[in-house]
Scaffold this motif. Structure first.
Motif, mmCIF file in Angstrom:
data_model
loop_
_atom_site.group_PDB
_atom_site.id
_atom_site.type_symbol
_atom_site.label_atom_id
_atom_site.label_comp_id
_atom_site.label_asym_id
_atom_site.label_seq_id
_atom_site.Cartn_x
_atom_site.Cartn_y
_atom_site.Cartn_z
ATOM 1 N N THR A 2 27.845 51.034 57.800
ATOM 2 C CA THR A 2 29.412 50.999 58.143
ATOM 3 C C THR A 2 30.076 49.970 57.315
ATOM 4 O O THR A 2 29.145 48.929 56.474
ATOM 5 N N MET A 3 31.110 49.758 57.681
ATOM 6 C CA MET A 3 32.196 48.736 56.834
ATOM 7 C C MET A 3 31.598 47.419 57.716
ATOM 8 O O MET A 3 32.272 47.782 59.153
ATOM 9 N N PRO A 4 31.533 46.343 57.248
ATOM 10 C CA PRO A 4 31.394 45.171 58.441
ATOM 11 C C PRO A 4 32.773 44.096 58.659
ATOM 12 O O PRO A 4 33.945 44.942 58.255
ATOM 13 N N SER A 5 32.371 43.121 59.295
ATOM 14 C CA SER A 5 33.167 43.026 60.216
ATOM 15 C C SER A 5 34.022 41.410 59.114
ATOM 16 O O SER A 5 35.270 41.737 58.954
ATOM 17 N N HIS A 6 33.399 41.829 58.127
ATOM 18 C CA HIS A 6 34.385 40.876 56.926
ATOM 19 C C HIS A 6 33.492 40.658 55.465
ATOM 20 O O HIS A 6 32.068 40.904 55.412
ATOM 21 N N ALA A 7 33.824 39.987 54.295
ATOM 22 C CA ALA A 7 33.401 40.011 53.054
ATOM 23 C C ALA A 7 33.730 39.112 52.362
ATOM 24 O O ALA A 7 34.899 38.115 52.668
ATOM 25 N N THR A 8 32.490 38.599 52.053
ATOM 26 C CA THR A 8 32.736 37.575 51.037
ATOM 27 C C THR A 8 33.234 37.325 49.557
ATOM 28 O O THR A 8 32.187 38.299 48.463
ATOM 29 N N VAL A 9 33.786 37.291 48.892
ATOM 30 C CA VAL A 9 34.000 37.944 47.683
ATOM 31 C C VAL A 9 34.611 36.279 46.663
ATOM 32 O O VAL A 9 34.902 35.171 47.254
ATOM 33 N N ALA A 10 33.706 36.214 45.473
ATOM 34 C CA ALA A 10 33.972 35.445 44.959
ATOM 35 C C ALA A 10 33.735 35.659 43.037
ATOM 36 O O ALA A 10 34.099 36.628 42.507
ATOM 37 N N CYS A 11 34.720 34.103 43.011
ATOM 38 C CA CYS A 11 34.794 34.667 41.549
ATOM 39 C C CYS A 11 34.805 32.974 40.891
ATOM 40 O O CYS A 11 33.790 32.285 41.700
ATOM 41 N N ILE A 12 34.167 32.965 39.281
ATOM 42 C CA ILE A 12 33.890 32.322 38.603
ATOM 43 C C ILE A 12 35.389 31.700 37.617
ATOM 44 O O ILE A 12 35.373 32.561 37.346
ATOM 45 N N LYS A 13 35.674 29.967 37.809
ATOM 46 C CA LYS A 13 36.777 30.285 37.222
ATOM 47 C C LYS A 13 36.534 28.229 35.647
ATOM 48 O O LYS A 13 36.100 28.015 37.070
ATOM 49 N N LEU A 17 41.126 28.992 29.884
ATOM 50 C CA LEU A 17 41.645 30.016 29.167
ATOM 51 C C LEU A 17 42.524 30.879 30.891
ATOM 52 O O LEU A 17 43.883 31.532 30.205
ATOM 53 N N PHE A 18 42.304 30.858 31.727
ATOM 54 C CA PHE A 18 42.753 31.762 32.381
ATOM 55 C C PHE A 18 43.373 30.320 33.967
ATOM 56 O O PHE A 18 42.606 30.553 34.363
ATOM 57 N N GLY A 19 44.956 31.142 34.120
ATOM 58 C CA GLY A 19 45.178 30.089 34.875
ATOM 59 C C GLY A 19 45.170 30.630 36.051
ATOM 60 O O GLY A 19 44.785 31.355 36.344
ATOM 61 N N PRO A 20 45.733 29.189 37.063
ATOM 62 C CA PRO A 20 45.093 30.148 38.896
ATOM 63 C C PRO A 20 46.079 31.268 39.354
ATOM 64 O O PRO A 20 45.365 31.761 39.692
ATOM 65 N N GLU A 21 47.233 32.066 38.011
ATOM 66 C CA GLU A 21 47.737 33.194 38.600
ATOM 67 C C GLU A 21 46.614 33.816 38.548
ATOM 68 O O GLU A 21 46.576 35.013 39.767
ATOM 69 N N VAL A 38 37.987 39.075 54.523
ATOM 70 C CA VAL A 38 37.572 38.010 53.981
ATOM 71 C C VAL A 38 37.980 37.025 53.477
ATOM 72 O O VAL A 38 38.737 35.899 53.874
ATOM 73 N N ARG A 39 36.437 36.058 53.150
ATOM 74 C CA ARG A 39 36.043 35.004 52.252
ATOM 75 C C ARG A 39 36.384 34.603 51.474
ATOM 76 O O ARG A 39 35.411 35.544 50.375
ATOM 77 N N PHE A 40 37.544 34.027 50.696
ATOM 78 C CA PHE A 40 37.436 34.160 49.501
ATOM 79 C C PHE A 40 37.084 33.190 48.131
ATOM 80 O O PHE A 40 37.946 31.979 49.161
ATOM 81 N N VAL A 41 36.490 32.643 47.681
ATOM 82 C CA VAL A 41 35.129 31.826 46.881
ATOM 83 C C VAL A 41 35.611 31.750 46.241
ATOM 84 O O VAL A 41 35.435 32.189 44.630
ATOM 85 N N CYS A 42 36.055 30.525 45.307
ATOM 86 C CA CYS A 42 36.128 30.884 43.652
ATOM 87 C C CYS A 42 35.890 28.778 42.849
ATOM 88 O O CYS A 42 35.956 28.188 43.245
ATOM 89 N N MET A 43 34.566 29.152 42.528
ATOM 90 C CA MET A 43 33.970 28.417 41.739
ATOM 91 C C MET A 43 34.401 27.682 40.301
ATOM 92 O O MET A 43 34.737 28.661 39.714
ATOM 93 N N THR A 44 34.577 26.352 40.893
ATOM 94 C CA THR A 44 35.318 26.140 39.523
ATOM 95 C C THR A 44 35.693 23.971 38.992
ATOM 96 O O THR A 44 35.454 24.288 39.984
ATOM 97 N N GLU A 45 36.102 23.764 37.848
ATOM 98 C CA GLU A 45 36.150 22.754 37.695
ATOM 99 C C GLU A 45 37.456 22.522 38.084
ATOM 100 O O GLU A 45 38.283 21.029 37.784
ATOM 101 N N ASP A 58 32.645 23.642 43.436
ATOM 102 C CA ASP A 58 33.339 22.619 41.831
ATOM 103 C C ASP A 58 31.822 23.513 41.218
ATOM 104 O O ASP A 58 30.311 24.273 42.017
ATOM 105 N N LEU A 59 32.126 23.661 40.302
ATOM 106 C CA LEU A 59 31.166 24.289 39.265
ATOM 107 C C LEU A 59 29.927 22.959 38.723
ATOM 108 O O LEU A 59 30.487 22.669 38.741
ATOM 109 N N PRO A 60 28.647 24.132 39.609
ATOM 110 C CA PRO A 60 27.797 22.746 39.120
ATOM 111 C C PRO A 60 27.313 23.085 37.709
ATOM 112 O O PRO A 60 27.356 23.463 37.317
ATOM 113 N N VAL A 61 26.567 21.990 37.634
ATOM 114 C CA VAL A 61 25.543 21.768 36.134
ATOM 115 C C VAL A 61 24.420 21.791 36.236
ATOM 116 O O VAL A 61 23.559 21.005 37.020
#
Length: 268
Positions: A2-13, A17-21, A38-45, A58-61
């Motif tokens: 069944t469809m959950p009540s929320h979703a976590t969505v992630a990307c990495i920047k 090369l790619f701007g914030p848009e 939706v909980r939207f997460v972006c891993m970036t410096e 934060d983008l980890p080392v």
């Protein structure tokens, strides 16, 4: 499932090369096409210009960054495999359930609900177009779903011996991810008509000279791997005899216009 009540969505920047848009428009496309919160997460410096509702990590080392970089250099794949940091258990605070991940060079064009409910407990990716033509089993990394609590091996196996794992995967993050999940018998392909390629499925040669690119009826995500990227395809593109595109009106709508209407001109 069944469809959950929320979703976590992630990307990495990483890098510029790619701007914030690109992140903001992906966020808009996701929240417009999921029927749950939706909980939207972006891993970036580089968090400048991101919509305030986007959660920044934060983008980890990684501690295995040095041997991974050495193996990538041998494979001539410098800069690849940064995405594996998303697989680290505990990276996303207070995470419950799976994560739906996207590369930034994709456009959301339809409902994403099925991507959340497909094959519970499995890593899901679309079959890579080139590998599929050659009859080889490899997922494509533009769209992926995983659960760090269930698929921690995606991070831990690399951390244990980064050089060997990168060497086996020949420097390909998507080969590493999909083959590891296959080895652990927790992998399912996303149906090919849900995740499509702009150059292969929407704008194939030689029809690209006759008519503008077409959006397949059941496409939920359009991938712009290689060239053209989205701004080029909107304006029209001539990169080679095969990589030619007339201006693409539906892309302007889904990537730009609907995002501006959703987030406002400042963020869209």
């Amino acid at each position: 499932m069944t469809m959950p009540s929320h979703a976590t969505v992630a990307c990495i920047k990483w890098g510029t090369l790619f701007g914030p848009e690109y992140v903001n428009r992906l966020y808009s496309g996701v929240r417009r096409n999921l029927s749950c919160a939706v909980r939207f997460v972006c891993m970036t410096e580089h968090a400048e210009g991101l919509h305030p509702d986007i959660e920044v990590l934060d983008l980890p080392v990684e501690p295995f960054a040095e041997p991974m970089a050495a193996a990538l250099k041998v494979a001539n794949r410098q800069g690849a495999m940064r995405k594996v940091s998303l697989f680290r258990p505990g990276l996303i605070p207070d995470l419950e359930g799976p994560v739906l991940g996207f590369d930034l060079d994709v456009v959301i064009t339809g409902s994403l609900d099925d991507l959340l409910t497909l094959a519970p407990g499995h890593v899901v990716m679309r079959h890579d177009w080139t590998e599929a033509r050659k009859g080889r089993p490899t997922g494509h990394g533009s769209v992926f779903r995983y659960d760090p609590a269930v698929h921690g091996f995606l991070y831990h196996d690399l951390a244990a011996d980064a050089y060997a794992e990168v060497e086996i995967a020949r420097g390909s993050e998507q080969r590493y991810t999909s083959h590891k999940a296959m080895e652990n018998e927790v992998f399912t392909y996303i149906p090919g008509n849900w995740v499509v390629s702009f150059k292969y499925d929407c704008n194939p040669f030689p029809g690209n000279y006759v008519h503008p690119a077409r959006l397949p009826e059941d496409a939920r995500v359009v991938c712009f791997h290689g060239r053209p990227k989205m701004p080029e395809a909107i304006e029209g593109y001539r990169g080679s005899l095969i990589r030619y595109a007339k201006p693409t009106a539906w892309l302007q709508k889904h990537w730009v216009d609907l995002a501006k209407a959703d987030l406002g001109n400042r963020w869209g």
